[in-house]
Design a protein around this motif. Structure first.
Motif, PDB file in Angstrom:
ATOM      1  N   GLU A   1       0.784  -1.238   0.144  1.00  0.00           N
ATOM      2  CA  GLU A   1      -0.036  -0.074   0.049  1.00  0.00           C
ATOM      3  C   GLU A   1       0.825   1.257  -0.043  1.00  0.00           C
ATOM      4  O   GLU A   1       0.378   2.520   0.073  1.00  0.00           O
ATOM      5  CB  GLU A   1      -0.985  -0.117   1.217  1.00  0.00           C
ATOM      6  N   GLY A   2       2.119   0.976   0.306  1.00  0.00           N
ATOM      7  CA  GLY A   2       2.924   2.271  -0.124  1.00  0.00           C
ATOM      8  C   GLY A   2       2.850   3.327   1.146  1.00  0.00           C
ATOM      9  O   GLY A   2       2.578   3.161   2.236  1.00  0.00           O
TER      10      GLY A   2
ATOM     11  N   HIS B   1      -1.067   9.331   2.657  1.00  0.00           N
ATOM     12  CA  HIS B   1      -2.123  10.179   1.828  1.00  0.00           C
ATOM     13  C   HIS B   1      -3.425  10.216   2.535  1.00  0.00           C
ATOM     14  O   HIS B   1      -4.049  11.272   2.309  1.00  0.00           O
ATOM     15  CB  HIS B   1      -2.235   9.223   0.617  1.00  0.00           C
ATOM     16  N   VAL B   2      -3.943   9.047   3.472  1.00  0.00           N
ATOM     17  CA  VAL B   2      -5.207   9.370   4.086  1.00  0.00           C
ATOM     18  C   VAL B   2      -5.101  10.496   5.147  1.00  0.00           C
ATOM     19  O   VAL B   2      -5.821  11.352   5.461  1.00  0.00           O
ATOM     20  CB  VAL B   2      -5.394   8.036   4.684  1.00  0.00           C
ATOM     21  N   ALA B   3      -3.834  10.317   6.112  1.00  0.00           N
ATOM     22  CA  ALA B   3      -3.602  11.681   7.004  1.00  0.00           C
ATOM     23  C   ALA B   3      -3.531  12.926   6.278  1.00  0.00           C
ATOM     24  O   ALA B   3      -4.119  13.736   6.813  1.00  0.00           O
ATOM     25  CB  ALA B   3      -2.544  11.141   7.697  1.00  0.00           C
TER      26      ALA B   3
ATOM     27  N   ALA C   1      -6.134  12.662  -4.510  1.00  0.00           N
ATOM     28  CA  ALA C   1      -5.674  14.022  -4.834  1.00  0.00           C
ATOM     29  C   ALA C   1      -4.578  14.332  -4.040  1.00  0.00           C
ATOM     30  O   ALA C   1      -4.052  15.597  -4.348  1.00  0.00           O
ATOM     31  CB  ALA C   1      -7.020  14.589  -4.686  1.00  0.00           C
ATOM     32  N   VAL C   2      -4.190  13.639  -2.999  1.00  0.00           N
ATOM     33  CA  VAL C   2      -2.940  14.160  -2.062  1.00  0.00           C
ATOM     34  C   VAL C   2      -1.678  13.941  -3.073  1.00  0.00           C
ATOM     35  O   VAL C   2      -1.588  12.707  -3.390  1.00  0.00           O
ATOM     36  CB  VAL C   2      -2.969  13.486  -0.559  1.00  0.00           C
ATOM     37  N   GLY C   3      -0.893  14.913  -3.115  1.00  0.00           N
ATOM     38  CA  GLY C   3       0.476  14.589  -3.876  1.00  0.00           C
ATOM     39  C   GLY C   3       1.301  13.864  -2.887  1.00  0.00           C
ATOM     40  O   GLY C   3       1.224  14.145  -1.681  1.00  0.00           O
ATOM     41  N   ARG C   4       2.282  13.052  -3.523  1.00  0.00           N
ATOM     42  CA  ARG C   4       3.281  12.446  -2.621  1.00  0.00           C
ATOM     43  C   ARG C   4       4.131  13.401  -1.787  1.00  0.00           C
ATOM     44  O   ARG C   4       4.396  13.014  -0.800  1.00  0.00           O
ATOM     45  CB  ARG C   4       4.169  11.765  -3.654  1.00  0.00           C
TER      46      ARG C   4
ATOM     47  N   VAL D   1       5.543  14.723   3.772  1.00  0.00           N
ATOM     48  CA  VAL D   1       5.718  15.710   4.803  1.00  0.00           C
ATOM     49  C   VAL D   1       4.819  15.452   6.178  1.00  0.00           C
ATOM     50  O   VAL D   1       5.152  15.568   7.213  1.00  0.00           O
ATOM     51  CB  VAL D   1       5.264  17.215   4.312  1.00  0.00           C
ATOM     52  N   VAL D   2       3.526  15.058   5.791  1.00  0.00           N
ATOM     53  CA  VAL D   2       2.618  14.677   6.765  1.00  0.00           C
ATOM     54  C   VAL D   2       3.122  13.478   7.801  1.00  0.00           C
ATOM     55  O   VAL D   2       3.065  13.379   9.023  1.00  0.00           O
ATOM     56  CB  VAL D   2       1.165  14.320   6.282  1.00  0.00           C
ATOM     57  N   HIS D   3       3.731  12.296   6.984  1.00  0.00           N
ATOM     58  CA  HIS D   3       4.285  11.239   7.422  1.00  0.00           C
ATOM     59  C   HIS D   3       5.506  11.712   8.356  1.00  0.00           C
ATOM     60  O   HIS D   3       5.464  11.179   9.626  1.00  0.00           O
ATOM     61  CB  HIS D   3       4.967  10.170   6.360  1.00  0.00           C
TER      62      HIS D   3
END
Length: 169
Positions: free
Chosen positions: A44-45, A50-52, A63-66, A71-73
């Motif tokens: 799931e990479g 992306h969900v957060a 729609a969230v860019g990598r 950054v959120v991670h």
């Protein structure tokens, strides 16, 4: 200012609050970087990130860019490490602290690492995924399993790295 009551004969955190916070931030940054390995090697990479990020931007995870997901991670790792630090500092004043790992009281350390790990897992499963899963909700079981593994690796790495890091400070 030292955390706890070291001057009263009780072994607690032996570090000034600013130094303890710095140790936690450095540990969070290091462990966040380390977590890139399981994030990119699992099926799931970066989908949990992306969900957060979708929760922060109020968009669909697709729609969230990598870059934002990364950054959120890493931001989550920093915040979780600071939360761990606050838990350990607080618990050091109420739990037994006779045994320590390089000045970090063992019981508060273990409770803090386990508690923060459980919290970040629970928060993702109960809040982030149900509310912000959007287009990836069909893969929720796989994403949650990946998050469980990532949260476990985070807690374990933090628990192992903090006592080592304080020896360098």
């Amino acid at each position: 200012m030292l955390i706890g009551t070291a001057g009263k004969g009780k072994h607690v955190l032996e570090y000034p609050i600013s130094q303890w916070a710095f140790v936690c931030v450095v540990a969070g940054a290091f462990v966040g970087l380390l977590l890139n390995i399981p994030m990119v090697t699992q099926d799931e990479g970066y989908l949990p990130a992306h969900v957060a990020a979708a929760g922060l931007t109020r968009t669909d995870p697709a729609a969230v860019g990598r870059p934002l997901a990364v950054v959120v991670h890493h931001g989550t790792a920093l915040v979780a490490a600071l939360l761990y630090g606050a838990v350990v500092a607080g618990l050091s004043s109420v739990l037994p602290t006779a045994v320590s790992l390089n000045g970090v009281p063992l019981i508060p350390h273990i409770v803090g690492a386990a508690g923060v790990t459980a919290f970040i897992y629970y928060f993702f499963v109960r809040v982030a995924m149900p509310r912000f899963g959007g287009s990836v909700r069909d893969d929720a079981d796989e994403i949650i399993q990946q998050w469980a593994l990532t949260a476990f690796i985070f807690g374990t790495a933090l628990a192992l790295f903090i006592p080592v890091l304080v020896t360098w400070m």
